[in-house]
Design a protein around this motif. Structure first.
Motif, PDB file in Angstrom:
ATOM      1  N   VAL A 265     -12.092  -0.860  -7.745  1.00  0.00           N
ATOM      2  CA  VAL A 265     -12.969  -1.862  -7.159  1.00  0.00           C
ATOM      3  C   VAL A 265     -13.237  -2.883  -8.271  1.00  0.00           C
ATOM      4  N   VAL A 266     -12.686  -4.065  -8.106  1.00  0.00           N
ATOM      5  CA  VAL A 266     -12.664  -5.022  -9.211  1.00  0.00           C
ATOM      6  C   VAL A 266     -13.687  -6.133  -9.001  1.00  0.00           C
ATOM      7  N   GLY A 267     -14.407  -6.478 -10.082  1.00  0.00           N
ATOM      8  CA  GLY A 267     -15.340  -7.615 -10.030  1.00  0.00           C
ATOM      9  C   GLY A 267     -16.628  -7.316  -9.290  1.00  0.00           C
ATOM     10  N   VAL A 268     -17.224  -6.164  -9.571  1.00  0.00           N
ATOM     11  CA  VAL A 268     -18.540  -5.875  -8.963  1.00  0.00           C
ATOM     12  C   VAL A 268     -19.624  -6.395  -9.915  1.00  0.00           C
ATOM     13  N   PRO A 269     -20.783  -6.793  -9.373  1.00  0.00           N
ATOM     14  CA  PRO A 269     -21.838  -7.289 -10.253  1.00  0.00           C
ATOM     15  C   PRO A 269     -22.275  -6.220 -11.246  1.00  0.00           C
ATOM     16  N   ASP A 270     -22.524  -6.627 -12.477  1.00  0.00           N
ATOM     17  CA  ASP A 270     -22.945  -5.678 -13.505  1.00  0.00           C
ATOM     18  C   ASP A 270     -24.462  -5.530 -13.447  1.00  0.00           C
ATOM     19  N   GLU A 271     -24.917  -4.698 -12.519  1.00  0.00           N
ATOM     20  CA  GLU A 271     -26.364  -4.506 -12.361  1.00  0.00           C
ATOM     21  C   GLU A 271     -26.646  -3.087 -11.876  1.00  0.00           C
ATOM     22  N   PRO A 272     -27.883  -2.604 -12.063  1.00  0.00           N
ATOM     23  CA  PRO A 272     -28.188  -1.230 -11.663  1.00  0.00           C
ATOM     24  C   PRO A 272     -27.969  -1.025 -10.167  1.00  0.00           C
ATOM     25  N   GLY A 273     -27.517   0.178  -9.789  1.00  0.00           N
ATOM     26  CA  GLY A 273     -27.424   0.532  -8.374  1.00  0.00           C
ATOM     27  C   GLY A 273     -26.042   0.352  -7.768  1.00  0.00           C
ATOM     28  N   VAL A 274     -25.147  -0.326  -8.474  1.00  0.00           N
ATOM     29  CA  VAL A 274     -23.830  -0.603  -7.893  1.00  0.00           C
ATOM     30  C   VAL A 274     -23.024   0.695  -7.729  1.00  0.00           C
ATOM     31  N   ALA A 275     -22.927   1.463  -8.817  1.00  0.00           N
ATOM     32  CA  ALA A 275     -22.174   2.717  -8.755  1.00  0.00           C
ATOM     33  C   ALA A 275     -22.826   3.661  -7.747  1.00  0.00           C
ATOM     34  N   PHE A 276     -24.158   3.664  -7.751  1.00  0.00           N
ATOM     35  CA  PHE A 276     -24.874   4.527  -6.818  1.00  0.00           C
ATOM     36  C   PHE A 276     -24.500   4.216  -5.361  1.00  0.00           C
ATOM     37  N   ARG A 277     -24.529   2.914  -4.995  1.00  0.00           N
ATOM     38  CA  ARG A 277     -24.224   2.548  -3.604  1.00  0.00           C
ATOM     39  C   ARG A 277     -22.786   2.947  -3.233  1.00  0.00           C
ATOM     40  N   LEU A 278     -21.861   2.691  -4.147  1.00  0.00           N
ATOM     41  CA  LEU A 278     -20.450   2.998  -3.886  1.00  0.00           C
ATOM     42  C   LEU A 278     -20.240   4.504  -3.673  1.00  0.00           C
ATOM     43  N   ASN A 302     -18.012  -6.141 -13.653  1.00  0.00           N
ATOM     44  CA  ASN A 302     -17.100  -5.151 -14.218  1.00  0.00           C
ATOM     45  C   ASN A 302     -16.294  -4.475 -13.111  1.00  0.00           C
ATOM     46  N   ASP A 303     -15.430  -3.551 -13.512  1.00  0.00           N
ATOM     47  CA  ASP A 303     -14.538  -2.881 -12.563  1.00  0.00           C
ATOM     48  C   ASP A 303     -14.842  -1.391 -12.557  1.00  0.00           C
ATOM     49  N   ILE A 304     -14.774  -0.802 -11.376  1.00  0.00           N
ATOM     50  CA  ILE A 304     -14.945   0.652 -11.293  1.00  0.00           C
ATOM     51  C   ILE A 304     -13.677   1.238 -10.669  1.00  0.00           C
ATOM     52  N   SER A 305     -13.027   2.138 -11.406  1.00  0.00           N
ATOM     53  CA  SER A 305     -11.858   2.833 -10.850  1.00  0.00           C
ATOM     54  C   SER A 305     -12.226   4.299 -10.694  1.00  0.00           C
ATOM     55  N   LEU A 327     -21.325  -4.167  -1.335  1.00  0.00           N
ATOM     56  CA  LEU A 327     -20.880  -3.800  -2.692  1.00  0.00           C
ATOM     57  C   LEU A 327     -20.561  -5.044  -3.532  1.00  0.00           C
ATOM     58  N   ARG A 328     -20.292  -6.158  -2.882  1.00  0.00           N
ATOM     59  CA  ARG A 328     -20.058  -7.461  -3.534  1.00  0.00           C
ATOM     60  C   ARG A 328     -18.980  -7.419  -4.610  1.00  0.00           C
ATOM     61  N   TYR A 329     -17.843  -6.809  -4.276  1.00  0.00           N
ATOM     62  CA  TYR A 329     -16.734  -6.828  -5.232  1.00  0.00           C
ATOM     63  C   TYR A 329     -15.775  -7.954  -4.894  1.00  0.00           C
ATOM     64  N   LYS A 330     -14.897  -8.298  -5.842  1.00  0.00           N
ATOM     65  CA  LYS A 330     -13.944  -9.382  -5.584  1.00  0.00           C
ATOM     66  C   LYS A 330     -12.649  -8.868  -4.984  1.00  0.00           C
ATOM     67  N   GLU A 331     -12.115  -7.794  -5.603  1.00  0.00           N
ATOM     68  CA  GLU A 331     -10.829  -7.290  -5.115  1.00  0.00           C
ATOM     69  C   GLU A 331     -10.818  -5.773  -5.059  1.00  0.00           C
ATOM     70  N   LEU A 332      -9.930  -5.253  -4.204  1.00  0.00           N
ATOM     71  CA  LEU A 332      -9.816  -3.804  -4.063  1.00  0.00           C
ATOM     72  C   LEU A 332      -8.341  -3.422  -4.180  1.00  0.00           C
TER      73      LEU A 332
END
Ligand code: ADP
Ligand code: ASP
Ligand code: MG
Length: 401
Positions: A265-278, A302-305, A327-332
């Motif tokens: 998951v590429v280009g997610v906002p770098d803020e608290p709660g993002v990994a949690f929601r995903l 940042n990116d989460i793989s 989730l407000r990511y740019k690319e998947l």
């Protein structure tokens, strides 16, 4: 002694093999032991049944699939009993529901809750050999359930634990547990002993020689477990709490798992709660996430793989796609052509540089590492699936040559 013996599908694949296994069982019984036997379906029967089902209905209910799959083991126990009858020995076959191997309701991947010993004891008291279907039980509704592929090992350990058996022997088509799959890796060595913890990791990381839940259960109940050959009568591998590490091996084995997929998951906002929601969304869909990698912040994103099993891949991708707005990511990106290769060993706790040795082997073979994950007694890397067999071989050469 009370001995539980389990024979896998290849060991009972045809009439000649059944007769040979009957010989092993007969010897155990004639030595004066109480003998309980767990059998798998013959050869490729379980796969053939899955194909038969797919010809009729590509999406059958899990309940009906279990009714079908459980029949493979029923054939084996009947034939084995007939073989022993022919040898003039007292024997009785029993299915999971006749024994009352109780499971939860998770058709296709049920967990054993309890094993009733009443019927087995009655039969043993009559001096009969008891032959039980592996891989299956019965749930609270009286429905047949199956335990997941390779689950007969778990049936055997559960029965051994319930009966407080002196030994649980898992007979298979190799001589024991090896440092890597002996059919694929040159120079793989048989281990005389391995700890429950190491075996549990190897089994979970792809070494199919034992069902991982069987090892978990053996550890919990202290079952005296041995993996050995049904073709050659010689000692196999003992699986136990503590082993004498005469050779001081840094690792005990290498495993490969190709049932893995990677999602980025590429280009997610770098803020608290993002990994949690995903990961909350994936967890609520009962999708297990394995390796996770988050990149460092680049301009506020940042990116989460992460990896999931290939079986869960489509569902996971769908969930992440549907949540694009929240989730407000740019690319998947997704990739099913990946494999996880792992080294396992309690020796890692006391020796440094074990991971570096693994990476060195991969680097020399020009195999690129996509992700890394470690725990106390294992290191796993995610690599391209096409390089997986070569990776296992070069890592094996590095540690064992
Ligand atoms: P069974 O039908 O007896 O249950 P399985 O096919 O489930 O047998 O498991 C035995 C197979 O596991 C072996 O034939 C071997 O190819 C494979 N295997 C994978 N890793 C290992 C390992 N580390 N040691 C031994 N066997 C392994
Ligand atoms: N027959 C089942 C399978 O192939 C169970 C087993 O062999 O352990 O998965
Ligand atoms: Mg098996």
């Amino acid at each position: 002694m009370l001995i539980v013996q389990k024979f896998g599908g290849s060991s009972v694949a045809d009439a000649a093999k059944i007769m040979r296994v009957a010989g092993i069982i007969a010897d155990t019984f004639c030595e004066g032991n109480d003998t309980v036997v767990i059998l798998s379906a013959q050869g490729d029967t379980t796969d053939d049944l899955l194909e038969k089902a797919a010809e009729i209905n590509p999406h059958p209910s899990k309940r009906e699939l279990d009714v079908l799959l459980s029949t493979g083991e029923q054939i084996s126990v009947a034939l084995m009993s007939m073989a022993l009858e022919k040898m003039g020995l007292p024997v009785v076959s029993l299915t999971g529901w006749q024994v009352q191997i109780s499971t939860n309701f998770d058709y296709g991947n049920a967990r054993i809750r309890s094993v009733s010993t009443e019927r087995i004891r009655q039969e043993l008291d009559k001096r009969r050999i008891v032959i039980i279907t592996g891989f299956q039980g019965v749930n609270g509704m009286g429905d047949i359930t199956t335990l997941g592929r390779g689950g007969s090992d778990t049936s055997a350990v559960a029965v051994a634990a319930a009966l407080h058996a002196d030994k649980c022997q898992i007979f298979t088509d190799v001589e024991g547990v090896f440092t890597a799959d002996p059919r694929k890796v040159q120079g793989a060595r048989k281990l005389d002993e391995i700890t429950y913890d190491e075996m549990m990791e190897l089994a979970s990381l792809g070494a199919q020689v034992l069902h991982n839940r069987s090892v978990e259960m053996a550890k919990r109940y202290g079952v005296n477990l041995e993996v050995l050959s049904s073709y050659e009568r010689k000692p196999g591998t003992k699986v136990k709490e503590v082993v004498k590490n005469v050779e001081q091996m840094k690792i005990s084995g290498i495993a490969k798992d190709t049932n893995v997929a990677r999602i980025a998951v590429v280009g997610v906002p770098d803020e608290p709660g993002v990994a949690f929601r995903l990961f909350r969304e994936l967890a609520s869909a009962k999708i297990n996430v394995d390796v996770i990698l988050q990149s460092i912040d680049r301009n506020g994103t940042n990116d989460i793989s992460f990896t999931v099993s290939e079986t869960d891949y489509d569902k996971a991708m769908e969930i992440v796609q549907e949540r694009k707005d929240t989730l407000r990511y740019k690319e998947l990106f997704g990739d099913k052509k990946v494999a996880k290769v792992s080294i396992v060993g309690a020796g890692m706790l006391s020796s440094s540089g074990v991971a570096a040795t693994m990476f060195e082997a991969l680097s020399e073979a020009k195999i690129n590492i996509q992700m890394i994950s470690t725990s106390e007694i294992k290191v796993s890397v995610l690599i391209d699936e096409t390089s997986a067999d070569r990776a296992v071989q070069v890592i094996h050469n590095k540690f064992f040559n």
